[in-house]
Design a protein around this motif. Sequence first.
Motif, PDB file in Angstrom:
ATOM      1  N   ALA A 203       0.833  -1.371   0.056  1.00  0.00           N
ATOM      2  CA  ALA A 203       0.132  -0.075  -0.012  1.00  0.00           C
ATOM      3  C   ALA A 203       0.885   1.259  -0.002  1.00  0.00           C
ATOM      4  O   ALA A 203       1.779   1.380   0.725  1.00  0.00           O
ATOM      5  CB  ALA A 203      -1.154   0.114   1.563  1.00  0.00           C
ATOM      6  N   VAL A 204       0.709   2.019  -0.917  1.00  0.00           N
ATOM      7  CA  VAL A 204       1.269   3.214  -1.087  1.00  0.00           C
ATOM      8  C   VAL A 204       0.451   4.669  -0.820  1.00  0.00           C
ATOM      9  O   VAL A 204      -0.429   4.641  -1.572  1.00  0.00           O
ATOM     10  CB  VAL A 204       2.072   3.377  -2.417  1.00  0.00           C
ATOM     11  CG1 VAL A 204       2.911   4.833  -2.361  1.00  0.00           C
ATOM     12  CG2 VAL A 204       3.109   2.395  -2.707  1.00  0.00           C
ATOM     13  N   VAL A 205       0.762   5.254   0.046  1.00  0.00           N
ATOM     14  CA  VAL A 205      -0.097   6.571   0.574  1.00  0.00           C
ATOM     15  C   VAL A 205       0.748   7.978   0.125  1.00  0.00           C
ATOM     16  O   VAL A 205       1.683   8.046   0.509  1.00  0.00           O
ATOM     17  CB  VAL A 205      -0.588   6.443   1.939  1.00  0.00           C
ATOM     18  CG1 VAL A 205      -1.419   7.758   2.342  1.00  0.00           C
ATOM     19  CG2 VAL A 205      -1.192   5.248   2.471  1.00  0.00           C
TER      20      VAL A 205
ATOM     21  N   LEU B  93      -4.451   8.742   9.747  1.00  0.00           N
ATOM     22  CA  LEU B  93      -4.478   7.798  10.870  1.00  0.00           C
ATOM     23  C   LEU B  93      -5.308   6.769  10.600  1.00  0.00           C
ATOM     24  O   LEU B  93      -5.368   5.315  10.727  1.00  0.00           O
ATOM     25  CB  LEU B  93      -4.174   8.252  12.305  1.00  0.00           C
ATOM     26  CG  LEU B  93      -3.061   9.330  12.378  1.00  0.00           C
ATOM     27  CD1 LEU B  93      -3.262   9.746  13.940  1.00  0.00           C
ATOM     28  CD2 LEU B  93      -2.229   8.430  12.330  1.00  0.00           C
ATOM     29  N   GLN B  94      -6.579   6.942  10.520  1.00  0.00           N
ATOM     30  CA  GLN B  94      -7.585   6.001  10.213  1.00  0.00           C
ATOM     31  C   GLN B  94      -7.573   5.130   8.866  1.00  0.00           C
ATOM     32  O   GLN B  94      -7.573   3.890   9.066  1.00  0.00           O
ATOM     33  CB  GLN B  94      -8.998   6.675  10.025  1.00  0.00           C
ATOM     34  CG  GLN B  94      -9.546   7.409  11.160  1.00  0.00           C
ATOM     35  CD  GLN B  94     -10.719   8.362  10.809  1.00  0.00           C
ATOM     36  OE1 GLN B  94     -11.250   8.322   9.668  1.00  0.00           O
ATOM     37  NE2 GLN B  94     -11.559   8.675  12.048  1.00  0.00           N
ATOM     38  N   LEU B  95      -6.761   5.817   7.905  1.00  0.00           N
ATOM     39  CA  LEU B  95      -6.573   4.901   6.728  1.00  0.00           C
ATOM     40  C   LEU B  95      -5.391   3.860   7.121  1.00  0.00           C
ATOM     41  O   LEU B  95      -5.518   2.577   6.904  1.00  0.00           O
ATOM     42  CB  LEU B  95      -6.081   5.853   5.521  1.00  0.00           C
ATOM     43  CG  LEU B  95      -5.301   5.049   4.369  1.00  0.00           C
ATOM     44  CD1 LEU B  95      -6.236   4.112   3.916  1.00  0.00           C
ATOM     45  CD2 LEU B  95      -4.840   6.287   3.181  1.00  0.00           C
ATOM     46  N   ILE B  96      -4.331   4.433   7.788  1.00  0.00           N
ATOM     47  CA  ILE B  96      -3.352   3.482   8.276  1.00  0.00           C
ATOM     48  C   ILE B  96      -4.005   2.331   9.126  1.00  0.00           C
ATOM     49  O   ILE B  96      -3.494   1.204   9.062  1.00  0.00           O
ATOM     50  CB  ILE B  96      -2.323   4.224   9.169  1.00  0.00           C
ATOM     51  CG1 ILE B  96      -1.448   5.057   8.005  1.00  0.00           C
ATOM     52  CG2 ILE B  96      -1.309   3.385   9.476  1.00  0.00           C
ATOM     53  CD1 ILE B  96      -0.473   6.122   8.700  1.00  0.00           C
ATOM     54  N   ASP B  97      -4.834   2.678   9.989  1.00  0.00           N
ATOM     55  CA  ASP B  97      -5.239   1.677  11.044  1.00  0.00           C
ATOM     56  C   ASP B  97      -5.766   0.780  10.099  1.00  0.00           C
ATOM     57  O   ASP B  97      -6.026  -0.531  10.356  1.00  0.00           O
ATOM     58  CB  ASP B  97      -6.462   2.173  11.822  1.00  0.00           C
ATOM     59  CG  ASP B  97      -7.078   1.210  12.881  1.00  0.00           C
ATOM     60  OD1 ASP B  97      -6.085   0.697  13.520  1.00  0.00           O
ATOM     61  OD2 ASP B  97      -8.202   0.914  12.888  1.00  0.00           O
TER      62      ASP B  97
ATOM     63  N   GLN C  67      -4.581  -8.477   2.785  1.00  0.00           N
ATOM     64  CA  GLN C  67      -4.053  -8.420   1.586  1.00  0.00           C
ATOM     65  C   GLN C  67      -2.817  -7.525   1.274  1.00  0.00           C
ATOM     66  O   GLN C  67      -1.989  -7.461   0.475  1.00  0.00           O
ATOM     67  CB  GLN C  67      -5.053  -7.869   0.267  1.00  0.00           C
ATOM     68  CG  GLN C  67      -6.260  -8.687   0.321  1.00  0.00           C
ATOM     69  CD  GLN C  67      -5.863 -10.111  -0.036  1.00  0.00           C
ATOM     70  OE1 GLN C  67      -5.235 -10.402  -1.117  1.00  0.00           O
ATOM     71  NE2 GLN C  67      -6.317 -10.975   0.624  1.00  0.00           N
ATOM     72  N   VAL C  68      -2.442  -6.727   2.501  1.00  0.00           N
ATOM     73  CA  VAL C  68      -1.318  -5.669   2.572  1.00  0.00           C
ATOM     74  C   VAL C  68      -0.353  -6.143   3.527  1.00  0.00           C
ATOM     75  O   VAL C  68      -0.543  -6.251   4.645  1.00  0.00           O
ATOM     76  CB  VAL C  68      -2.026  -4.204   3.052  1.00  0.00           C
ATOM     77  CG1 VAL C  68      -0.709  -3.041   3.301  1.00  0.00           C
ATOM     78  CG2 VAL C  68      -2.906  -3.679   2.077  1.00  0.00           C
ATOM     79  N   ASP C  69       0.747  -6.295   3.001  1.00  0.00           N
ATOM     80  CA  ASP C  69       1.981  -6.642   3.772  1.00  0.00           C
ATOM     81  C   ASP C  69       2.900  -5.688   4.017  1.00  0.00           C
ATOM     82  O   ASP C  69       3.703  -5.456   5.078  1.00  0.00           O
ATOM     83  CB  ASP C  69       2.473  -7.899   2.752  1.00  0.00           C
ATOM     84  CG  ASP C  69       1.785  -8.951   2.470  1.00  0.00           C
ATOM     85  OD1 ASP C  69       1.443  -9.615   3.459  1.00  0.00           O
ATOM     86  OD2 ASP C  69       1.774  -9.063   1.388  1.00  0.00           O
ATOM     87  N   GLY C  70       2.791  -4.594   3.188  1.00  0.00           N
ATOM     88  CA  GLY C  70       3.687  -3.339   3.300  1.00  0.00           C
ATOM     89  C   GLY C  70       2.822  -2.131   3.302  1.00  0.00           C
ATOM     90  O   GLY C  70       2.026  -2.074   2.259  1.00  0.00           O
ATOM     91  N   ILE C  71       3.340  -1.010   4.126  1.00  0.00           N
ATOM     92  CA  ILE C  71       2.624   0.286   4.256  1.00  0.00           C
ATOM     93  C   ILE C  71       3.700   1.168   3.991  1.00  0.00           C
ATOM     94  O   ILE C  71       4.613   1.351   4.763  1.00  0.00           O
ATOM     95  CB  ILE C  71       1.810   0.467   5.182  1.00  0.00           C
ATOM     96  CG1 ILE C  71       0.673  -0.582   5.409  1.00  0.00           C
ATOM     97  CG2 ILE C  71       1.179   1.805   5.408  1.00  0.00           C
ATOM     98  CD1 ILE C  71      -0.072  -0.399   6.946  1.00  0.00           C
TER      99      ILE C  71
ATOM    100  N   ALA D 163       5.278  -4.611  11.556  1.00  0.00           N
ATOM    101  CA  ALA D 163       5.555  -5.775  10.690  1.00  0.00           C
ATOM    102  C   ALA D 163       5.505  -5.260   9.135  1.00  0.00           C
ATOM    103  O   ALA D 163       5.555  -6.035   8.422  1.00  0.00           O
ATOM    104  CB  ALA D 163       4.710  -7.105  11.216  1.00  0.00           C
ATOM    105  N   LYS D 164       4.543  -4.352   9.109  1.00  0.00           N
ATOM    106  CA  LYS D 164       4.502  -3.873   7.688  1.00  0.00           C
ATOM    107  C   LYS D 164       5.222  -2.381   7.220  1.00  0.00           C
ATOM    108  O   LYS D 164       4.713  -1.933   6.365  1.00  0.00           O
ATOM    109  CB  LYS D 164       2.900  -3.420   7.446  1.00  0.00           C
ATOM    110  CG  LYS D 164       2.096  -4.868   7.749  1.00  0.00           C
ATOM    111  CD  LYS D 164       0.458  -4.500   7.368  1.00  0.00           C
ATOM    112  CE  LYS D 164      -0.435  -5.565   7.654  1.00  0.00           C
ATOM    113  NZ  LYS D 164      -1.803  -5.408   6.945  1.00  0.00           N
ATOM    114  N   ASP D 165       5.743  -1.958   8.295  1.00  0.00           N
ATOM    115  CA  ASP D 165       6.812  -0.966   8.037  1.00  0.00           C
ATOM    116  C   ASP D 165       7.946  -1.317   6.893  1.00  0.00           C
ATOM    117  O   ASP D 165       8.982  -1.066   7.564  1.00  0.00           O
ATOM    118  CB  ASP D 165       7.250  -0.505   9.386  1.00  0.00           C
ATOM    119  CG  ASP D 165       8.134   0.634   9.438  1.00  0.00           C
ATOM    120  OD1 ASP D 165       8.233   1.575   8.440  1.00  0.00           O
ATOM    121  OD2 ASP D 165       9.190   0.483  10.092  1.00  0.00           O
TER     122      ASP D 165
END
Length: 301
Positions: free
Chosen positions: A49-51, A92-96, A103-107, A129-131
Amino acid sequence: MTDQATKIDQDVTTAERIDGKAFAAALRADVAEGAARFQAQAGRQPGLAVVLVGDDPASQVYVKTKMRQAAEAGIASFPHLLPGSTSQAHLLQLIDALNSDDQVDGILVQLPLPAQIEETAVIEAIDPAKDVDGFHPVNVGRLSTGQPALVPCTPLGCLLLLQDRLGDLSGKKAVVVGRSNIVGKPMGQLLLNASCTVTTVHSRTQDLAAECRSADILVVAVGRPEMIDASYIKPGAIVLDVGINRIEMAEGKSRLTGDVDFAAASSVAGAVTPVPGGIGPMTVACLLRNTLSAAQARVAE
């Protein structure tokens, strides 16, 4: 390991150009093979996930590059393009939600963020773990204590290039120019973990040039165009230039340059990375590597 790489203390007249672009392409190919194996095992692709908050042109280009290379490596991209007016609470709501998305392993939250959003709060909200940027305090702490961790992508790319060129780094004298949380500090820790003797230098360092000249390995990340010239470099040293600076020229044109004067450095160093085509491609490739590693770790839990 090349003969030249073993002769760090010998004078040379023309440095070898370290091709980060070619190394990154090979690394992305390895990630693609790993992603295919992961998909066969898990029944899905690794997910990134790319924000992006706002419409900064450089950030938009960088995000597009990340998503394109992710797709080519067999990693699913989940882009979230938010307006510059987005509130911190909304982000922050989106990150939560992404933390809870299987389905998302990395943010990855593209920095810098607009002024109304506190970067530290956003970084700390991401599941360690997704950082995949390796910026969360938990990953920083793991790196500093020698534990397995997701490592910031640019320093990781530098380390991989050094290990490819020199093999065992044990005992090498390394100098890191810059002390940022993104590059300088984690770079120093990675080199220390590789049993280098590490010195970090910065704007308050006395006789900066002399400190740099002591280095077998010189990593430069200060954001000052062509600051490092031949007088800073030990003959035969390996020089990694992390800087990316755009210099305005005549008639509205511009050029990219690093923190190292490439031509001057090439007359002294044993090997040096160019800008562009050196560390930059490695950063994106290591982001994909981190995403695959995060996916594999989550499946193994």
